[in-house]
Design a protein around this motif. Structure first.
Motif, PDB file in Angstrom:
ATOM      1  N   PHE A 188       0.927  -0.952  -0.076  1.00  0.00           N
ATOM      2  CA  PHE A 188      -0.048   0.017   0.020  1.00  0.00           C
ATOM      3  C   PHE A 188       0.844   1.311   0.102  1.00  0.00           C
ATOM      4  O   PHE A 188       0.716   2.200  -0.626  1.00  0.00           O
ATOM      5  CB  PHE A 188      -0.948  -0.071   1.147  1.00  0.00           C
ATOM      6  N   HIS A 189       1.863   1.423   0.814  1.00  0.00           N
ATOM      7  CA  HIS A 189       2.795   2.521   1.146  1.00  0.00           C
ATOM      8  C   HIS A 189       3.541   2.910  -0.296  1.00  0.00           C
ATOM      9  O   HIS A 189       3.975   3.670  -0.537  1.00  0.00           O
ATOM     10  CB  HIS A 189       3.694   2.248   2.159  1.00  0.00           C
ATOM     11  N   ALA A 190       4.101   1.603  -1.010  1.00  0.00           N
ATOM     12  CA  ALA A 190       4.646   1.946  -2.389  1.00  0.00           C
ATOM     13  C   ALA A 190       3.753   2.515  -3.282  1.00  0.00           C
ATOM     14  O   ALA A 190       4.393   2.987  -4.186  1.00  0.00           O
ATOM     15  CB  ALA A 190       5.094   0.218  -2.818  1.00  0.00           C
ATOM     16  N   GLU A 191       2.552   2.314  -3.511  1.00  0.00           N
ATOM     17  CA  GLU A 191       1.597   2.991  -4.416  1.00  0.00           C
ATOM     18  C   GLU A 191       0.976   4.370  -3.991  1.00  0.00           C
ATOM     19  O   GLU A 191       0.902   5.102  -4.823  1.00  0.00           O
ATOM     20  CB  GLU A 191       0.580   1.822  -4.559  1.00  0.00           C
ATOM     21  N   PHE A 192       0.716   4.434  -2.669  1.00  0.00           N
ATOM     22  CA  PHE A 192      -0.304   5.547  -2.310  1.00  0.00           C
ATOM     23  C   PHE A 192       0.391   6.176  -1.004  1.00  0.00           C
ATOM     24  O   PHE A 192       1.103   5.758  -0.417  1.00  0.00           O
ATOM     25  CB  PHE A 192      -1.646   5.190  -1.860  1.00  0.00           C
ATOM     26  N   SER A 193       0.040   7.708  -1.029  1.00  0.00           N
ATOM     27  CA  SER A 193       0.509   8.225   0.147  1.00  0.00           C
ATOM     28  C   SER A 193      -0.721   8.473   0.960  1.00  0.00           C
ATOM     29  O   SER A 193      -1.737   8.285   0.711  1.00  0.00           O
ATOM     30  CB  SER A 193       1.139   9.818  -0.288  1.00  0.00           C
ATOM     31  N   ASN A 194      -0.443   8.798   2.357  1.00  0.00           N
ATOM     32  CA  ASN A 194      -1.687   8.899   3.381  1.00  0.00           C
ATOM     33  C   ASN A 194      -2.305  10.045   2.760  1.00  0.00           C
ATOM     34  O   ASN A 194      -3.723   9.874   2.936  1.00  0.00           O
ATOM     35  CB  ASN A 194      -1.037   9.126   4.621  1.00  0.00           C
ATOM     36  N   GLU A 195      -1.899  11.067   2.182  1.00  0.00           N
ATOM     37  CA  GLU A 195      -2.899  12.139   1.763  1.00  0.00           C
ATOM     38  C   GLU A 195      -3.594  12.093   0.654  1.00  0.00           C
ATOM     39  O   GLU A 195      -4.852  12.388   0.531  1.00  0.00           O
ATOM     40  CB  GLU A 195      -1.878  13.251   1.642  1.00  0.00           C
ATOM     41  N   MET A 196      -3.099  10.951  -0.181  1.00  0.00           N
ATOM     42  CA  MET A 196      -3.862  10.670  -1.398  1.00  0.00           C
ATOM     43  C   MET A 196      -5.273  10.119  -0.834  1.00  0.00           C
ATOM     44  O   MET A 196      -6.297  10.239  -1.235  1.00  0.00           O
ATOM     45  CB  MET A 196      -3.198   9.946  -2.273  1.00  0.00           C
ATOM     46  N   ILE A 197      -4.920   9.086   0.108  1.00  0.00           N
ATOM     47  CA  ILE A 197      -6.101   8.347   0.384  1.00  0.00           C
ATOM     48  C   ILE A 197      -7.148   9.244   1.472  1.00  0.00           C
ATOM     49  O   ILE A 197      -8.363   9.118   1.194  1.00  0.00           O
ATOM     50  CB  ILE A 197      -5.631   7.269   1.416  1.00  0.00           C
ATOM     51  N   GLU A 198      -6.579  10.127   2.021  1.00  0.00           N
ATOM     52  CA  GLU A 198      -7.456  11.186   3.049  1.00  0.00           C
ATOM     53  C   GLU A 198      -8.019  12.201   2.258  1.00  0.00           C
ATOM     54  O   GLU A 198      -8.937  12.804   2.768  1.00  0.00           O
ATOM     55  CB  GLU A 198      -6.561  11.272   4.144  1.00  0.00           C
ATOM     56  N   SER A 199      -7.464  12.459   0.961  1.00  0.00           N
ATOM     57  CA  SER A 199      -8.011  13.466   0.201  1.00  0.00           C
ATOM     58  C   SER A 199      -8.880  13.085  -0.993  1.00  0.00           C
ATOM     59  O   SER A 199      -9.442  14.130  -1.653  1.00  0.00           O
ATOM     60  CB  SER A 199      -6.769  14.696  -0.180  1.00  0.00           C
ATOM     61  N   THR A 200      -8.879  12.130  -1.294  1.00  0.00           N
ATOM     62  CA  THR A 200      -9.718  11.516  -2.647  1.00  0.00           C
ATOM     63  C   THR A 200     -11.233  11.317  -2.329  1.00  0.00           C
ATOM     64  O   THR A 200     -11.548  10.697  -1.612  1.00  0.00           O
ATOM     65  CB  THR A 200      -8.951  10.204  -3.084  1.00  0.00           C
ATOM     66  N   PRO A 201     -12.042  12.210  -3.002  1.00  0.00           N
ATOM     67  CA  PRO A 201     -13.268  12.239  -2.868  1.00  0.00           C
ATOM     68  C   PRO A 201     -14.139  10.946  -3.237  1.00  0.00           C
ATOM     69  O   PRO A 201     -14.857  10.467  -2.282  1.00  0.00           O
ATOM     70  CB  PRO A 201     -13.906  13.217  -3.932  1.00  0.00           C
ATOM     71  N   GLN A 202     -13.679  10.059  -4.122  1.00  0.00           N
ATOM     72  CA  GLN A 202     -14.331   8.991  -4.426  1.00  0.00           C
ATOM     73  C   GLN A 202     -14.064   7.871  -3.225  1.00  0.00           C
ATOM     74  O   GLN A 202     -15.058   7.082  -2.756  1.00  0.00           O
ATOM     75  CB  GLN A 202     -14.013   8.332  -5.705  1.00  0.00           C
ATOM     76  N   LEU A 203     -12.886   7.886  -2.518  1.00  0.00           N
ATOM     77  CA  LEU A 203     -12.530   6.977  -1.587  1.00  0.00           C
ATOM     78  C   LEU A 203     -13.382   7.399  -0.017  1.00  0.00           C
ATOM     79  O   LEU A 203     -13.868   6.757   0.519  1.00  0.00           O
ATOM     80  CB  LEU A 203     -11.178   7.132  -1.161  1.00  0.00           C
ATOM     81  N   LYS A 204     -13.473   8.925   0.093  1.00  0.00           N
ATOM     82  CA  LYS A 204     -14.062   9.383   1.135  1.00  0.00           C
ATOM     83  C   LYS A 204     -15.419   8.767   0.975  1.00  0.00           C
ATOM     84  O   LYS A 204     -16.146   8.527   2.017  1.00  0.00           O
ATOM     85  CB  LYS A 204     -13.919  10.976   1.159  1.00  0.00           C
ATOM     86  N   GLU A 205     -16.005   8.875  -0.207  1.00  0.00           N
ATOM     87  CA  GLU A 205     -17.702   8.327  -0.333  1.00  0.00           C
ATOM     88  C   GLU A 205     -17.694   7.178   0.254  1.00  0.00           C
ATOM     89  O   GLU A 205     -18.674   6.763   0.485  1.00  0.00           O
ATOM     90  CB  GLU A 205     -17.971   8.699  -1.593  1.00  0.00           C
ATOM     91  N   ILE A 206     -16.776   6.098  -0.330  1.00  0.00           N
ATOM     92  CA  ILE A 206     -16.883   4.554  -0.126  1.00  0.00           C
ATOM     93  C   ILE A 206     -16.752   4.604   1.407  1.00  0.00           C
ATOM     94  O   ILE A 206     -17.632   3.626   1.958  1.00  0.00           O
ATOM     95  CB  ILE A 206     -15.758   4.031  -0.918  1.00  0.00           C
TER      96      ILE A 206
END
Length: 592
Positions: free
Chosen positions: A223-241
């Motif tokens: 997970f860390h190799a692909e994404f940053s914490n900020e990306m996960i916490e700020s992506t609207p589509q993920l927030k919606e899920i």
């Protein structure tokens, strides 16, 4: 073995950690430099590296503690550290104040009272208070501010002299003792965490655990190799899920495009957290090509460092007044002075104090411009494209006559559509028609405002002000704990003529600080360095005056002319004057 990440807010702490790393046997120390939010980013990226704890200092340690789940050890500022700094600051001119959090200000106030030192101490509770407190001190005539990295940087931006309170070896060793105690308490818990981490790291899927507001709690290495914490916490589509899962309290599956890749995302619900599983829908074939951009001899800075201008001499005080005055104007400015005397510092100070300091600071190194590159800059309207900023034409006297004419015609034609132009040149140039080294029309156009920087030998009283500033800078870089210069040593430094000016003085002080093992720079050390400098001058003079006399008279004449040009720093007018000929004759003889 305790595996610890050290996040050092300043360079000198790195040097101490390297020394200590060789002495301790129960620590595996990994050191990186980062202050405040830079340190936070380092801490975030290190989560999957298996550290037992993080060691840092002051505000950086506090901020890091908020984003990591492992212990954070705060290196304290000891009474020894404060006492060393107070001793150093006695050599500064102007009123001084200590600004810091209670752990700094309270101890400093006690020591100041014991030593009867006239140094004001001011306590802050939050870093947002720093700027207002410093502005108030500046209005009250304070020039020197002692504190942590945040305080020092804020002081420099306000044109004050910031002196960093560094942590000595004693304080660092105490922090390692504290780390040992904490490690014993958390070692069992840490082992359990490693077991759980190894389980999720073994999964091929990308796994991230988030809380009910979408903040990432932990994740596996894929997970860390692909994404940053900020990306996960700020992506609207993920927030919606995430919000939908918590609201419905049921697991969900959805397909999303992230990082140019299509992902199958599923959630696993729990009352306290939920788990996100990422699997690629199909391989990603998107290629990103990076081109090697940028132009040779053109430097673009978006973050210009604040360099303090200091000195008691009337000359430098006048320069500082001109900087304040001219920074509020938009007319072209010409800075004149010998090599190594701070012309770049003046140009950067004008930029930082101007209303254009939110634009890039662009430097054109005129002595590095390749043939045809100037024409490219002008044809591509490089200057018009940066009309809202400042362009610094450094060492314009190194341009040939034709290039200077090109500059003049372009600037004259596009008046009103250009950035503010700051120009620098050596102090010995000619603008008369016959022996001109600077085009007369170009000087008339760009030299509307002039700042002259006198050489250091003509303002020797500034040396005593510059040296403590340099020591303070290298003190934080090398962590040498030097507090001053012996009077006899200072006298030798004052009496030397410094042919390469402030740059040479700073270089010598750096060498003295680096090799000193005392709290003071001693006369013997300074005498040795000055003697070496004088010997080099004599050797260079002797070498330059050895002319090969083989060959024809014409060959010898050409070698003489070449050597004189080199001795005069390629100044054509000075060389021609020494040889008793005009410039046209000089070049005719060189080309023949």
């Amino acid at each position: 073995m305790i595996k610890a990440l050290v996040i050092a807010p300043y360079e000198g702490l790195i040097e101490i950690m390297r020394e200590i790393a060789e002495e301790v046997t129960d620590f595996e120390l990994h050191t990186e430099m980062g202050n405040l939010y830079e340190g936070v980013e380092i801490a975030k990226k290190s989560k999957s590296h298996g550290y037992d704890m993080i060691i840092s200092r002051g505000g950086t340690a506090s901020l890091v503690q908020e984003v990591v789940s492992i212990p954070v050890i705060d290196i304290q500022v000891s009474g020894y550290d404060i006492l060393r700094l107070l001793t150093l600051v006695k050599g500064f001119s102007g009123k001084a104040a200590i600004v810091g959090f209670p752990n700094i200000s309270q101890g400093a106030a006690t020591i100041c009272n014991l030593l009867d030192l006239d140094i004001n101490t001011m306590t802050i509770q939050k870093d947002v208070e720093v700027e207002d407190r410093l502005k108030s001190l500046k209005d009250d005539g304070y020039e020197v501010v002692i504190g942590d990295v945040v305080t020092v940087e804020a002081a420099k931006q306000l044109g004050m002299n910031g002196v960093l309170i560094t942590s000595g070896k004693e304080a660092v060793m105490e922090s390692l003792d504290e780390a040992r105690r904490v490690y014993q308490l958390f070692s069992k818990l840490h082992e359990e965490i490693l077991v759980y981490q190894s389980i999720i790291d073994a999964e091929e899927r990308l796994i991230g655990v988030v809380d009910d507001v979408g903040k990432l709690i932990c994740a596996n290495k894929q997970f860390h190799a692909e994404f940053s914490n900020e990306m996960i916490e700020s992506t609207p589509q993920l927030k919606e899920i995430i919000q939908s899962t918590y609201k419905r309290k049921t697991n969900q599956t959805k397909m999303l495009t992230l990082h140019n890749q299509l992902w199958n995302i599923s959630t696993s619900y729990n009352e306290n957290h939920l788990i996100l599983f990422f699997e690629t829908a199909f391989p990603n074939h998107t290629n990103v090509q990076e081109e090697d951009g940028g132009q040779y001899a053109v430097e673009v800075q978006t973050n210009v460092p604040h360099v303090l201008m200091t000195g008691k001499s009337k000359q430098i005080q006048e320069v500082m007044k001109q900087v304040e005055k001219y920074s509020r104007m938009d007319e072209p400015l010409w800075i004149i002075g010998e090599t190594g005397n701070g012309k770049d510092t003046v140009a950067q100070s004008i930029y930082l104090k101007s209303k254009k300091n939110n634009e890039p600071f662009i430097t054109i190194h005129c002595d590095l411009l390749k043939e045809g590159q100037l024409k490219e800059l002008l044809q591509e309207n490089y200057f018009r494209d940066h009309a809202n900023g400042i362009v610094y034409l450094k060492r314009i006297d190194r341009l040939d006559a034709y290039s200077q004419k090109e500059f003049y015609h372009y600037f004259h034609t596009h008046k009103g559509k250009l950035p503010r132009l700051i120009v620098s040149s050596n102090d010995e140039f000619a603008i008369d028609e016959r022996d001109a080294t600077i085009d007369h029309e170009l000087f008339t156009l760009l030299g509307r405002l002039i700042i002259y920087l006198p050489p250091l030998r003509e303002r020797v009283q500034d040396i005593e002000n510059l040296i403590p500033v340099f020591i303070s800078e290298f003190h934080s870089k090398y962590s040498k704990q030097i507090v001053g210069v012996r009077q006899e040593a200072m006298q030798e430094l004052i009496e030397y003529d410094w042919p390469r000016n402030v740059d040479q003085l700073k270089q010598v002080i750096e060498q003295l600080v680096l090799h000193s093992n005392s709290y003071y720079l001693e006369k013997e050390e300074v005498s040795s360095v000055i003697a070496l400098l004088k010997q080099r001058q004599e050797d260079e003079y002797s070498e330059h005056n050895q002319i090969e006399i083989s060959g024809t008279l014409k060959d010898i004449e050409k070698r003489v002319i070449t050597q004189v040009l080199e001795e005069e720093d390629m100044n054509q007018s000075k060389a021609a004057k020494r040889l008793g000929i005009n410039r046209s004759t000089l070049w005719r003889k060189l080309k023949s």
